[in-house]
Design a protein around this motif. Sequence first.
Motif, PDB file in Angstrom:
ATOM      1  N   MET A   1       1.356  -0.984  -0.150  1.00 47.36           N
ATOM      2  CA  MET A   1       0.085   0.540  -0.049  1.00 47.36           C
ATOM      3  C   MET A   1       0.907   1.499  -0.155  1.00 47.36           C
ATOM      4  N   ALA A   2       2.057   1.761   0.527  1.00 46.56           N
ATOM      5  CA  ALA A   2       2.348   2.542   0.746  1.00 46.56           C
ATOM      6  C   ALA A   2       3.145   2.574   0.021  1.00 46.56           C
ATOM      7  N   ALA A   3       4.123   1.414  -1.167  1.00 45.01           N
ATOM      8  CA  ALA A   3       4.745   1.336  -1.897  1.00 45.01           C
ATOM      9  C   ALA A   3       3.647   2.395  -3.507  1.00 45.01           C
ATOM     10  N   MET A   4       2.400   1.579  -3.255  1.00 40.87           N
ATOM     11  CA  MET A   4       1.586   2.199  -4.043  1.00 40.87           C
ATOM     12  C   MET A   4       1.712   3.585  -4.104  1.00 40.87           C
ATOM     13  N   LEU A   5       1.113   4.525  -2.724  1.00 42.35           N
ATOM     14  CA  LEU A   5       0.849   5.467  -2.796  1.00 42.35           C
ATOM     15  C   LEU A   5       1.759   6.376  -3.155  1.00 42.35           C
ATOM     16  N   ALA A   6       2.830   5.943  -2.713  1.00 40.74           N
ATOM     17  CA  ALA A   6       4.681   6.800  -3.558  1.00 40.74           C
ATOM     18  C   ALA A   6       4.728   6.759  -4.763  1.00 40.74           C
ATOM     19  N   ALA A   7       4.547   5.616  -5.086  1.00 38.38           N
ATOM     20  CA  ALA A   7       4.295   5.454  -6.790  1.00 38.38           C
ATOM     21  C   ALA A   7       3.393   6.305  -7.736  1.00 38.38           C
ATOM     22  N   VAL A   8       1.856   6.630  -6.819  1.00 37.88           N
ATOM     23  CA  VAL A   8       1.564   7.807  -7.525  1.00 37.88           C
ATOM     24  C   VAL A   8       1.513   9.236  -7.280  1.00 37.88           C
ATOM     25  N   TRP A   9       2.268   9.659  -5.987  1.00 35.50           N
ATOM     26  CA  TRP A   9       2.305  10.517  -5.756  1.00 35.50           C
ATOM     27  C   TRP A   9       3.843  10.891  -7.338  1.00 35.50           C
ATOM     28  N   LEU A  10       5.087  10.084  -7.243  1.00 38.96           N
ATOM     29  CA  LEU A  10       5.902  10.412  -8.216  1.00 38.96           C
ATOM     30  C   LEU A  10       5.400  10.114  -9.463  1.00 38.96           C
ATOM     31  N   VAL A  11       4.118   9.415  -9.914  1.00 40.69           N
ATOM     32  CA  VAL A  11       4.443   9.100 -11.508  1.00 40.69           C
ATOM     33  C   VAL A  11       3.439  10.356 -11.362  1.00 40.69           C
ATOM     34  N   LEU A  12       2.071   9.885 -11.253  1.00 37.68           N
ATOM     35  CA  LEU A  12       1.006  11.106 -11.304  1.00 37.68           C
ATOM     36  C   LEU A  12       1.202  12.436 -10.823  1.00 37.68           C
ATOM     37  N   TYR A  13       1.826  13.155 -10.455  1.00 34.50           N
ATOM     38  CA  TYR A  13       1.676  14.133 -10.205  1.00 34.50           C
ATOM     39  C   TYR A  13       2.413  15.521 -10.536  1.00 34.50           C
ATOM     40  N   PRO A  14       2.718  15.926 -11.662  1.00 32.47           N
ATOM     41  CA  PRO A  14       3.494  16.569 -12.200  1.00 32.47           C
ATOM     42  C   PRO A  14       4.038  17.713 -10.818  1.00 32.47           C
ATOM     43  N   TRP A  15       5.298  18.085 -11.541  1.00 33.08           N
ATOM     44  CA  TRP A  15       6.193  18.755 -10.967  1.00 33.08           C
ATOM     45  C   TRP A  15       5.781  19.713 -10.455  1.00 33.08           C
ATOM     46  N   LYS A  16       4.896  20.924 -10.617  1.00 28.18           N
ATOM     47  CA  LYS A  16       4.767  22.116 -10.294  1.00 28.18           C
ATOM     48  C   LYS A  16       3.876  21.293  -8.712  1.00 28.18           C
ATOM     49  N   LEU A  17       3.151  20.615  -8.746  1.00 28.41           N
ATOM     50  CA  LEU A  17       2.414  19.883  -7.476  1.00 28.41           C
ATOM     51  C   LEU A  17       3.021  19.376  -6.475  1.00 28.41           C
ATOM     52  N   LYS A  18       4.126  18.402  -6.725  1.00 28.75           N
ATOM     53  CA  LYS A  18       5.292  17.717  -6.518  1.00 28.75           C
ATOM     54  C   LYS A  18       6.054  18.998  -4.970  1.00 28.75           C
ATOM     55  N   LEU A  19       6.290  20.060  -5.905  1.00 28.06           N
ATOM     56  CA  LEU A  19       7.016  20.970  -5.174  1.00 28.06           C
ATOM     57  C   LEU A  19       5.417  21.739  -4.667  1.00 28.06           C
ATOM     58  N   MET A  20       4.732  22.415  -5.130  1.00 32.72           N
ATOM     59  CA  MET A  20       3.581  22.273  -3.745  1.00 32.72           C
ATOM     60  C   MET A  20       3.056  21.488  -2.313  1.00 32.72           C
ATOM     61  N   THR A  21       3.223  20.108  -3.056  1.00 34.80           N
ATOM     62  CA  THR A  21       2.714  19.156  -1.920  1.00 34.80           C
ATOM     63  C   THR A  21       4.582  19.236  -1.098  1.00 34.80           C
ATOM     64  N   ILE A  22       5.365  19.065  -1.147  1.00 33.02           N
ATOM     65  CA  ILE A  22       6.685  19.365  -0.565  1.00 33.02           C
ATOM     66  C   ILE A  22       6.060  20.726   0.900  1.00 33.02           C
ATOM     67  N   MET A  23       5.979  21.754  -0.281  1.00 33.99           N
ATOM     68  CA  MET A  23       5.558  23.191   0.566  1.00 33.99           C
ATOM     69  C   MET A  23       4.821  22.616   1.785  1.00 33.99           C
ATOM     70  N   ALA A  24       3.678  22.056   1.280  1.00 35.74           N
ATOM     71  CA  ALA A  24       2.531  22.026   2.539  1.00 35.74           C
ATOM     72  C   ALA A  24       2.606  20.880   3.856  1.00 35.74           C
ATOM     73  N   ALA A  25       3.297  19.970   2.949  1.00 38.12           N
ATOM     74  CA  ALA A  25       3.331  18.807   3.899  1.00 38.12           C
ATOM     75  C   ALA A  25       4.859  19.544   4.722  1.00 38.12           C
ATOM     76  N   THR A  26       5.739  19.865   4.341  1.00 41.62           N
ATOM     77  CA  THR A  26       6.470  20.884   4.665  1.00 41.62           C
ATOM     78  C   THR A  26       5.950  21.934   6.411  1.00 41.62           C
ATOM     79  N   ALA A  27       5.101  22.815   6.244  1.00 42.52           N
ATOM     80  CA  ALA A  27       4.829  23.594   6.306  1.00 42.52           C
ATOM     81  C   ALA A  27       4.031  23.051   7.313  1.00 42.52           C
ATOM     82  N   TYR A  28       2.899  21.952   6.752  1.00 43.03           N
ATOM     83  CA  TYR A  28       2.086  21.660   8.023  1.00 43.03           C
ATOM     84  C   TYR A  28       3.005  20.660   9.168  1.00 43.03           C
ATOM     85  N   SER A  29       4.168  20.358   8.667  1.00 36.70           N
ATOM     86  CA  SER A  29       5.029  19.205   9.692  1.00 36.70           C
ATOM     87  C   SER A  29       5.173  20.536  11.283  1.00 36.70           C
TER      88      SER A  29
END
Length: 122
Positions: A1-29
Motif C-alpha cells: 500500500m505504501a509503495a502504491m501511494l508513493a508511486a502515485v505521487w511520483l508518477v501521477l503528480y506533475p513537478w509543480k504539484l510535487k513542489l506544492m505538496t512538499i511545501m505544504a507538507a513541510t509547512a504543516y509539519s
Amino acid sequence: MAAMLAAVWLVLYPWKLKLMTIMAATAYSFTESMFTFGERGAPYTSVAQYWANLIYSPILLVAYGRYLRDHHVLYVFLFPANVWVLEVIVQALITAVHGRNVAWTYLDYTDSYFDGAIRIGQ
C-alpha cells in the motif's frame, strides 16, 4: 500500500504539484509540531503524516479551491469539513499501511469522532 501511494505521487503528480505538496507538507509539519508543543508540552509530527499530506494536499488545497473558487464565504466556512474529510481518509490510509494511525489520535478528547480521526472543537 505504501509503495502504491508513493508511486502515485511520483508518477501521477506533475513537478509543480510535487513542489506544492512538499511545501505544504513541510509547512504543516512545522505547524503541527508547534501546536503539539503548545498543547502537550512536546513537539510531535510523523513521517506517516508527512507522506499523507504529500498525497492528499492537492485535494485539500487545489481541488477544493477550484471547486469553490467563486464562493469565498463557502470556502472559508466549509474548510473545517474539508480538513475533517482529509483526516478520516488519511487515517484509513495510514491504518491500512501501519495497522493503526501512527500519525495522530484524538481519542483522549471528548469532541473526537470517527475512531479518533477528527476533533470538532479545534
